[in-house]
Design a protein around this motif. Sequence first.
Motif, PDB file in Angstrom:
ATOM      1  N   ILE A  17      -0.383   9.859   4.314  1.00  0.00           N
ATOM      2  CA  ILE A  17       0.667  10.619   3.662  1.00  0.00           C
ATOM      3  C   ILE A  17       1.906  10.400   4.522  1.00  0.00           C
ATOM      4  N   VAL A  18       2.851   9.631   3.974  1.00  0.00           N
ATOM      5  CA  VAL A  18       4.086   9.301   4.685  1.00  0.00           C
ATOM      6  C   VAL A  18       5.228   9.906   3.881  1.00  0.00           C
ATOM      7  N   ILE A  19       5.890  10.903   4.454  1.00  0.00           N
ATOM      8  CA  ILE A  19       6.998  11.573   3.780  1.00  0.00           C
ATOM      9  C   ILE A  19       8.262  11.315   4.590  1.00  0.00           C
ATOM     10  N   ARG A  20       9.292  10.859   3.887  1.00  0.00           N
ATOM     11  CA  ARG A  20      10.572  10.560   4.529  1.00  0.00           C
ATOM     12  C   ARG A  20      11.697  11.023   3.609  1.00  0.00           C
ATOM     13  N   GLU A  21      12.519  11.937   4.098  1.00  0.00           N
ATOM     14  CA  GLU A  21      13.654  12.441   3.317  1.00  0.00           C
ATOM     15  C   GLU A  21      13.212  12.922   1.932  1.00  0.00           C
ATOM     16  N   ASP A  22      12.190  13.755   1.901  1.00  0.00           N
ATOM     17  CA  ASP A  22      11.639  14.325   0.662  1.00  0.00           C
ATOM     18  C   ASP A  22      11.093  13.294  -0.310  1.00  0.00           C
ATOM     19  N   LYS A  23      10.737  12.129   0.204  1.00  0.00           N
ATOM     20  CA  LYS A  23      10.115  11.096  -0.628  1.00  0.00           C
ATOM     21  C   LYS A  23       8.769  10.710  -0.023  1.00  0.00           C
ATOM     22  N   LEU A  24       7.821  10.415  -0.912  1.00  0.00           N
ATOM     23  CA  LEU A  24       6.459  10.053  -0.525  1.00  0.00           C
ATOM     24  C   LEU A  24       6.252   8.565  -0.762  1.00  0.00           C
ATOM     25  N   LEU A  25       5.628   7.902   0.190  1.00  0.00           N
ATOM     26  CA  LEU A  25       5.307   6.486   0.055  1.00  0.00           C
ATOM     27  C   LEU A  25       4.043   6.332  -0.784  1.00  0.00           C
ATOM     28  N   LEU A  26       4.150   5.600  -1.892  1.00  0.00           N
ATOM     29  CA  LEU A  26       3.013   5.334  -2.769  1.00  0.00           C
ATOM     30  C   LEU A  26       2.898   3.839  -3.011  1.00  0.00           C
ATOM     31  N   ILE A  27       1.693   3.419  -3.357  1.00  0.00           N
ATOM     32  CA  ILE A  27       1.472   2.048  -3.796  1.00  0.00           C
ATOM     33  C   ILE A  27       0.990   2.077  -5.242  1.00  0.00           C
ATOM     34  N   LYS A  28       1.224   0.975  -5.951  1.00  0.00           N
ATOM     35  CA  LYS A  28       0.610   0.787  -7.257  1.00  0.00           C
ATOM     36  C   LYS A  28      -0.533  -0.183  -7.035  1.00  0.00           C
ATOM     37  N   ARG A  29      -1.758   0.285  -7.298  1.00  0.00           N
ATOM     38  CA  ARG A  29      -2.953  -0.496  -6.986  1.00  0.00           C
ATOM     39  C   ARG A  29      -3.019  -1.778  -7.805  1.00  0.00           C
ATOM     40  N   ASN A  30      -3.414  -2.848  -7.119  1.00  0.00           N
ATOM     41  CA  ASN A  30      -3.482  -4.166  -7.732  1.00  0.00           C
ATOM     42  C   ASN A  30      -4.923  -4.607  -7.987  1.00  0.00           C
ATOM     43  N   SER A  31      -5.879  -3.743  -7.632  1.00  0.00           N
ATOM     44  CA  SER A  31      -7.285  -4.113  -7.819  1.00  0.00           C
ATOM     45  C   SER A  31      -8.112  -2.869  -8.115  1.00  0.00           C
ATOM     46  N   PRO A  32      -9.278  -3.078  -8.728  1.00  0.00           N
ATOM     47  CA  PRO A  32     -10.165  -1.942  -9.001  1.00  0.00           C
ATOM     48  C   PRO A  32     -10.688  -1.339  -7.704  1.00  0.00           C
TER      49      PRO A  32
END
Length: 153
Positions: A17-32
């Motif tokens: 959980i990486v939060i920076r300036e009220d934003k969360l780092l997310l990824i869009k999964r590329n594999s099952p």
Amino acid sequence: MKVNKKQESRPLSADAIVIREDKLLLIKRNSPPFKGRYALPGGHLEHSETVEECVAREVFEETGIHVKPLGVIGVYSDPKRDPRGTVSVAYLCAYESGVARGGTDAERAVWVDLRTALKKRLAFDHSRMLCDTIRILQYQCHCEKGCKTTSKV
């Protein structure tokens, strides 16, 4: 419940959980599993590393972001949380450097407004991890030293 002695141990992973300036780092999964869904960055522990090293490595591999693990948010072990049976240790991590970009398992990496992220249907049990993080960060300290520290996201 009867345990099969030949049954393999469940794999371990670390999620960030990486939060920076009220934003969360997310990824869009590329594999099952959960291909195409947004998730927290993270992945499987290698034999030669600590869980803290794993979470930092996985975040960098998937997003191009360098982080410093700050502490454990929780251990998530529901056998139904991941079809592969993975147990996850969720870490709150501090952003150190880098520009978000997709890599390894991630089609892309993005910084998402925290309120928007809370409304998304994240992969695995990552919404629960995020909610647990928010609850912990908004905890007010009333220790015997009288610091009355309040941490807000």
